[in-house]
Design a protein around this motif. Sequence first.
Motif, PDB file in Angstrom:
ATOM      1  N   VAL A 552       1.283  -1.212   0.174  1.00  0.00           N
ATOM      2  CA  VAL A 552      -0.162  -0.034  -0.014  1.00  0.00           C
ATOM      3  C   VAL A 552       0.950   1.133   0.132  1.00  0.00           C
ATOM      4  O   VAL A 552       1.852   1.466   0.874  1.00  0.00           O
ATOM      5  N   ALA A 553       0.381   2.441  -1.043  1.00  0.00           N
ATOM      6  CA  ALA A 553       1.515   3.388  -1.393  1.00  0.00           C
ATOM      7  C   ALA A 553       0.446   4.475  -1.568  1.00  0.00           C
ATOM      8  O   ALA A 553      -0.044   4.850  -2.129  1.00  0.00           O
ATOM      9  N   ASN A 554       0.299   5.791  -1.303  1.00  0.00           N
ATOM     10  CA  ASN A 554       0.462   6.825  -2.040  1.00  0.00           C
ATOM     11  C   ASN A 554       0.448   7.245  -3.606  1.00  0.00           C
ATOM     12  O   ASN A 554       1.794   7.101  -3.703  1.00  0.00           O
ATOM     13  N   SER A 555      -0.192   7.305  -3.799  1.00  0.00           N
ATOM     14  CA  SER A 555      -0.181   7.397  -5.738  1.00  0.00           C
ATOM     15  C   SER A 555       1.067   8.762  -5.810  1.00  0.00           C
ATOM     16  O   SER A 555       1.537   8.355  -6.851  1.00  0.00           O
ATOM     17  N   HIS A 556       1.186   9.421  -5.012  1.00  0.00           N
ATOM     18  CA  HIS A 556       2.617  10.418  -5.202  1.00  0.00           C
ATOM     19  C   HIS A 556       3.449  10.716  -4.634  1.00  0.00           C
ATOM     20  O   HIS A 556       4.614  11.110  -4.983  1.00  0.00           O
ATOM     21  N   ASP A 557       3.604   8.974  -3.968  1.00  0.00           N
ATOM     22  CA  ASP A 557       4.940   8.949  -3.231  1.00  0.00           C
ATOM     23  C   ASP A 557       5.690   8.378  -3.523  1.00  0.00           C
ATOM     24  O   ASP A 557       5.658   7.543  -4.947  1.00  0.00           O
ATOM     25  N   TYR A 558       7.229   8.071  -3.700  1.00  0.00           N
ATOM     26  CA  TYR A 558       8.566   7.602  -4.226  1.00  0.00           C
ATOM     27  C   TYR A 558       8.621   7.014  -3.285  1.00  0.00           C
ATOM     28  O   TYR A 558       8.564   6.463  -2.134  1.00  0.00           O
TER      29      TYR A 558
END
Length: 863
Positions: A552-558
């Motif tokens: 799971v991650a944010n769409s704008h994260d590296y």
Amino acid sequence: MSSEAPHPDDDVDAARITTARIEDEMEQSYIDYAMSVIAGRALPDVRDGLKPVHRRILYAMHEAGVTPRSSHRKSSSIVGETMGDFHPHGDSAIYDTLARMAQDFSMRYPLVDGQGNFGSVDGDPPAAMRYTESRMAPIAQELLQDIEKDTVDFSSNYDDRLQEPDVLPAAFPNLLVNGSSGIAVGMSTNIPPHNLGEVVDATIELIDDPDCAIEDLMEHVKGPDFPTGANIVGRNAIHKAYKTGRGRLRVRAEFEVEEDERIVVTELPFQANKARMIERIADDVNEGKIEGIRDLRDESDRDGIRVVVELKRGANAEVVKNQLLESHLETTFGVINLALVDGKPRVLDLKETLEHYVDHRRDVVRRRSQYDLDEAEDRAHILEGRLKALDNVDDVVETIRDSESRDDAKTALMETFDFTEPQVEHIVAMQLGSLTSMEAEAIEDEYEEVQATIERLNEILDEEAELLGVIKDELREVKDEYADERRTRIVEDYGSVTHEDLIPEEECVVVHTEDDYIKRMSMSTFRAQNRGGKGIIGTELKEGDRVSSVFVANSHDYLLAFTNHGQVYQLKTYEIPEMSRTARGKSAVNVLELDDGEEIEAVVDSDGMDEEEFFTMVTRDGYVKRTALSEFSNILSTGIRAIRLEEGDALADVEVTDGEMDVVIATAQGMSIRFDEDEVRPMGRTARGVRGINLESDDRVAGVAAVDETDHQWLLTVTQNGYGKRTDIGDYRVQSRNGKGLIDIKTNERNGPSVAVEAVSSGDHLVVMSESGQIMRTRVDDVSTVGRNTMGVIVMDLDAGDHVASVDVIPAAVVTADADADDEPETVEADGGAADDPAAGDSEADAGEADDEAEDATDEGAA
């Protein structure tokens, strides 16, 4: 045998033949052609801002009397006269130029007043020239003003029948005001239009202060002023264009987002085709490139442009706006301020452009003043003779009466009164009525006026300041008559619309399979279920493929993706293709350059990390290594080495630690060891690491967790068959690394081997995915808290033959921000077995405590 003698004409023909290399001939011919196009067709003159075809059309209209005060004339007639007298090219080329000079969306100040259909911003062509009518626009007369007063040079037309002007007098700087574009040979020009009032003010500033800087001129000329309005983004590009003659301007449509329901476009970038733009937007919507648009309408009329983009309910208006800006509502205007200076092409800055115009006007005003002076002096000479004749009227009349003929009278007058020939010509032609005292007084008044004119013209010719004053006065008159308000606004540049601006910021679930298919889905797709559910389809697998990881991650994260080969890759979450739950995904080679057999084992979100933190990596064979984050500051597209692996070993998991945390390594057979991370010294990226846990021969590492005693955390373990448990982190005492550790969970036939271990807190959510593609999201708090060495409870109900592939945790802070997390959980039927009952789990834990104590002693000895 006789031979025929050569004919004398053969010698003459041979003498006219010259030998030339074909390369030289072609080079010279091409140069001649190129210069013809450059100087005689494609580039404007810096003085009047016109190409030859524009100049010839306006001059043909001037000669034909098709002025603003005349009636409109058929465009075909104007084209015919231009082509027949001055421009020996195709009629379509001439008419296209004429039509463009009449289009108020192409010319900032149209030079032709058209009547009929001259095209539209939708790209519609003008009607045929036989249907349209034209005449010169009032401002065009300012370009031809005083052309009959020897203000400019003339040359013979193409057949030497007529004379045509080399340049027009141009009472205003038309090159900047209306701009120009053209493609020559090896060069091109693209000059944007400007506001007349601003350009006039800048020209006057230059006349008053020839040493002024370009920045001083830019106090007046704010930037290009397009006929279609719109916005120029940023001032730096304008400044560069004015300083160097070249630049790239971002031109953005004028639009408004109304109540997050629709986007209304009211002004388009210069030279944009409205119909084509709408068609392309519709194509992108149909192809799925732009999401959130439900309707698209063109409501434009004669009052102006109005394109309405209706948004879907719940669509992100900001994202749709950025998507439209990226591809449709923002264009680039490349400025190339190239013009002919003394017949040679030159790239000019703003000041040089105005300097050449001022030099041209100085020459025009000087030549016009000399012409007017010559005319005035000739008139004064005639008036002097008439006044002298009136003073001697009786003797003059007597002399004329005594002469036998007109020629004798002229001769007698010149001999008797010392008149010149031009004077006697007028005297003998005088009527008797002009001898009255009233007529004599009128002649005296006219003579005084002519003398004043001569004095003024001499002053202009003798004093540079007076001549420049005339130029300024005439510029102000043009400004007062024709100047209007700016149409194009200049807005601040907050950066270009990037691809990232087009992606909604949201939490995503990313799935990767063993056959290297990868995709992302919105986390809101998966609502929280009660523990023990089957979940829902998370991906469609091809035959023989299995899910290998989920995170799971944010769409704008590296993201930093660590693979089983010990490589690490960097990418943005949104670079992973977004697809539906039932889609298979796309090959990971389109996202990451993975080698054969290389799989993603761990993904770390690098946003918000501190350079003083560490990546703690653990291999399948139990080796552990810490490397500072600063070692990963420059990751190539092909990845970089994160850890050196021995043959047969593979990277198992990665955690981020801050130097003061404990590390818990869990194995497939249910063992675990906890030790202080300081026991592993920081190493470089190419190091193998040190032994973290002493494994049995048939065991391997399942995962690693980083725990912080300052937070109340649990260690959550999930097994292959879908069972799991939460255990207080305090139940795992700190040991030295390289021990056998303690029992974490029973890995019997029911549970299967351990597949994942995570450090969790209250409020977190768990995402579990099976090898067959089922995915389930559940609350961590629903997983029972039990001791070590227990069997745990069912977390996910798997179908026969299916196994848990991967587990990830959604932090409580992210869960709170997720609107769907507040919804009631779906009612999913649980297994109903004893293992689902927390009490049953606890009893099993109690039964195992004695064994646990005994094993602790063994663990300590092993450590």
